[in-house]
Motif scaffolding. Structure first.
Motif, short mmCIF file in Angstrom:
data_model
loop_
_atom_site.label_atom_id
_atom_site.label_comp_id
_atom_site.label_asym_id
_atom_site.label_seq_id
_atom_site.Cartn_x
_atom_site.Cartn_y
_atom_site.Cartn_z
N LEU A 1 0.80 -1.22 0.00
CA LEU A 1 0.00 0.00 0.00
C LEU A 1 0.84 1.27 0.00
O LEU A 1 0.46 2.26 -0.64
N ASP A 2 1.96 1.25 0.71
CA ASP A 2 2.74 2.49 0.79
C ASP A 2 3.42 2.82 -0.53
O ASP A 2 3.98 3.90 -0.68
N ALA A 3 3.38 1.91 -1.49
CA ALA A 3 3.98 2.17 -2.79
C ALA A 3 2.93 2.51 -3.86
O ALA A 3 3.26 2.79 -5.00
N VAL A 4 1.67 2.48 -3.46
CA VAL A 4 0.59 2.82 -4.40
C VAL A 4 0.55 4.33 -4.58
O VAL A 4 0.83 5.09 -3.64
N VAL A 5 0.21 4.77 -5.76
CA VAL A 5 0.08 6.21 -6.01
C VAL A 5 -1.09 6.76 -5.19
O VAL A 5 -2.13 6.11 -5.04
#
Lengths: 345, 345
Positions: free
Chosen positions: A189-193
Motif C-alpha cells: 500500500l505504501d507504494a501505491v500512487v
C-alpha cells in the motif's frame, strides 16, 4: 512466483524493528525459511541457522529475502554488494524496499548474466482503480495503530488463524511487503500512487458472500505525520465492520520521529472510528492488541487486564496470549447484527 | 521547459468540471493561451478563438495542453488520435492525466519521428523525502474543501495575488497539474507514492524567513472516500498556520460519487482543524470561500453574508468578490501572533 525456500537477510542490522520483514517470515512461515544471513556486527538473530550464501544454496535456499527496512527504503551499497554475492552463489533476490532492485544497474546486469530473478515486492499491480466507497458484501476487520510497527500485521495474522480454527472462513489481506511474502498476495500500500490508496484496498477485499471475514492488515497511524494519509485511505477503502487497535505500551516517541509522542488510546480509538464512519457508519471497536514483547509476563497480563477494564474492550497480546476474547467480542457483535437483521426481515 | 504559447484542449467534453485544467490556464494565464480546440459535440468554450491544430500552429501555439480530467485519468482513444494529429501539425503535447503520454507507444513513436516533446506534468520529481513533521520557519496557508473541484486552486491563486498586491511576499505552491502549468513549478500530489505525500509538501514549502506566506493549493477533501488520504497527508505536510475552507453551495453529492453527500461546513471545519493540529497545534481558520459561479449576484452576496455570520468568519467568492476580508483576518491574526511573540520576549 518467488522461488522458495528463503534465506533471510539481517545484514548489519541492530534495530529490531528494522528487521521486521525477516522476522515476520521466520515466525509465520518457518516452513519456507532455511536460514539467516548476518554480518559479524549484526547483534540480532531469528534463531535460524546462520549461513553464508553458498551454504544456504547448498541447504536448498533459492531466494535471498532482503527483509530489512529503513526510512525511505533506500538500497544501500552494503545491500547491493551482498545481493550481488548472493546471486553469484545461485540465489534469486526478493526485496520490499521502496528503491527497486530493477533500478540498480549492477543488480540487473548480474541477474541477466547469471539467469537470476529480481523480485520487487513493493511494485503494485498496474490495474488499481480509484476507490468508490460503495458498500460491499461481506465482513471486514481492520487493524489500526497508535504508531507504525506496533504489531498490526502480527495481530491480523493471529486473528485470521484463530478465526479459521473456529471454523469461520477468514482471509488475511496483506498490505505490506512482509504480509505479501507471507500470504503470497496483497497490495504494497505504501507504494501505491496517492490517488488510489482506498481503491487498492477495495480491490484486494472485494464482495464476499460466505459469512466469513476479511482480516485486513493496517498500516501506519492516523497520528503519524509521515504516513497518516496511507492510514486514512486504508480506513476508507476497508470500510471495516470491526477495528482492533494495536499499541506498543513502551513506545515513547513516534517511529522515526523523536519529536512526536504517541497518542493516547482513547484519542486514537475515537479518531479511527470517526474516520472509518465515512464509509461504514456501523464500524465498531472489538479489541485492543498490546505488543508486550519487552515486558515480563505478569506485568503484561496485568496491563492487558487494566486496559480491558478501562475501555470495556477485550485486550491481549495476540502473539503471547492469543486473541480468543477479541474473537468472542467480534462474533458476539456479529451474531447480534445477524439477529437484528433477521428481526427486521 | 514546456514551450509556450498553448493551445487548450476541450475535445468532446461537456462537463464543466472536466475541463478545469484548460479553464484554469485560460483564466489565470491568458497571456500564454492562443486558442482552444474542441470537437463539434463539445458544448463548452473558454471564450478563446476556436482553432484546429494547423491554425493554432500558424497563430504561434507550440504546445497542445490536454487540459481535461476524468476519474482515473485514462488516455482514451480520442485523445490519442487528437494528440497524434496535433504533433503532425507541429505541436508538442502536455498532459496532466494519470496515464502517461510516454506509456502510449503511438505517441512516443510520433514524438521521435517528428521531433516533438511529450510532457507528463503528473510525473513527480524523483527525490521526494518521507515527511518528518518538524516545525519549519515561515507562515503557511492551506485551502481545504468539502469536496474535490470546489475552487481550492482559484482561491489559493486569488489569495496569492491579493497578498502580493498588499506588498506581502506570497508564493503560490501548486499541488495539481493545472496549478503546476500556471506556476511553472509544484508537485502533482495525487501522483506521488503514498508514503511520501506529506514529505512532498514539506519539500515544496520549505523554511522561509521573509515574513511572507506560502499559499498552498489544497486537494480533495477529508470527506471524499476516494481521496481523503491525499488530503490528510497534505494537511500534515503543510503544517498550516491558516486554513481557508472552500465549498460549492450547490453541490448535492460528492464529486464522482452520487451515493455520498457533502459534509456540513461545521463538520468539515472541525475535521480539518483536528487533522491539521497534529503538525501545527496553532492552526486557525481565517475564512470560507464559496464557489457561487452558478448563482446570481444578489443570492451569492446574501449567502456569503449569512455564512460569514453563522461561522464568525469572513466569507466570499474569491474570484467574484475578492478576498480582502479574508486577508484582513489572516493578517490580523498574524499581527496578533507577532505582538504576543514580542510580549513574550
Amino acid at each position: 512466483m518467488i522461488a522458495t525456500p528463503y534465506l533471510l537477510y539481517l545484514g548489519h542490522s541492530n534495530d529490531e524493528i528494522g528487521i521486521k520483514t525477516s522476522r515476520g517470515l521466520a515466525v509465520f512461515r518457518p516452513d519456507i525459511c532455511v536460514g539467516e544471513f548476518r554480518h559479524d556486527d549484526c547483534g540480532l538473530t531469528l534463531n535460524l541457522p546462520r549461513m553464508d550464501f553458498a551454504a544456504a544454496y547448498a541447504a536448498g535456499a533459492r531466494t535471498l529475502v532482503l527483509g530489512i527496512a529503513n526510512a525511505g527504503g533506500k538500497l544501500g551499497e552494503d545491500l547491493v554488494q551482498d545481493a550481488l554475492a548472493a546471486m553469484e552463489a545461485g540465489l534469486d533476490i526478493a526485496s520490499g524496499l521502496h528503491q527497486r532492485l530493477k533500478d540498480e544497474p549492477r543488480l540487473v546486469e548480474a541477474a541477466v548474466r547469471l539467469g537470476r530473478a529480481l523480485h520487487d515486492v513493493r511494485d503494485p499491480r498496474p490495474d488499481i482503480p480509484v476507490g468508490n466507497g460503495k458498500k460491499r458484501a461481506g465482513k471486514r476487520l481492520l487493524t489500526v495503530g497508535t504508531d507504525c510497527s506496533v504489531g498490526k500485521m502480527y495481530t491480523t495474522l493471529c486473528l485470521a488463524r484463530a478465526l479459521a480454527a473456529r471454523g469461520v472462513p477468514a482471509d488475511f489481506r496483506a498490505t505490506g511487503q512482509t504480509g505479501i511474502l507471507i500470504a503470497g498476495d496483497g497490495v504494497p500500500l505504501d507504494a501505491v500512487v496517492a490517488d488510489f490508496i482506498s481503491g487498492a484496498i477495495e480491490q484486494i477485499s472485494p464482495d464476499r458472500h460466505d459469512a466469513g471475514w476479511d482480516l485486513i492488515e493496517g498500516q501506519g497511524s492516523l497520528f503519524h505525520p509521515s504516513f497518516a494519509g496511507v492510514s486514512t485511505g486504508l480506513l476508507h477503502g476497508a470500510q471495516p465492520d470491526a477495528l482492533v487497535l494495536c499499541h506498543d505500551p513502551l513506545r515513547r516517541s513516534m517511529r522515526g520521529l523523536p519529536h512526536y509522542t504517541p497518542p493516547g488510546l482513547a484519542d486514537c480509538l475515537e479518531a479511527n472510528l470517526r474516520t472509518a464512519r465515512l464509509t461504514n457508519p456501523d464500524v465498531r471497536v472489538v479489541g485492543i492488541a498490546l505488543n508486550t514483547s519487552a515486558m515480563d509476563e505478569a506485568d503484561a497480563i496485568a496491563l492487558c487486564a487494566r486496559t480491558a477494564q478501562e475501555f470495556d474492550l477485550p485486550c491481549s497480546d495476540p502473539y503471547r496470549m492469543g486473541v480468543e476474547a477479541i474473537l468472542d467480542r467480534l462474533l458476539e457483535s456479529d451474531a447480534a447484527t445477524a439477529a437484528t437483521a433477521t428481526e427486521t426481515v
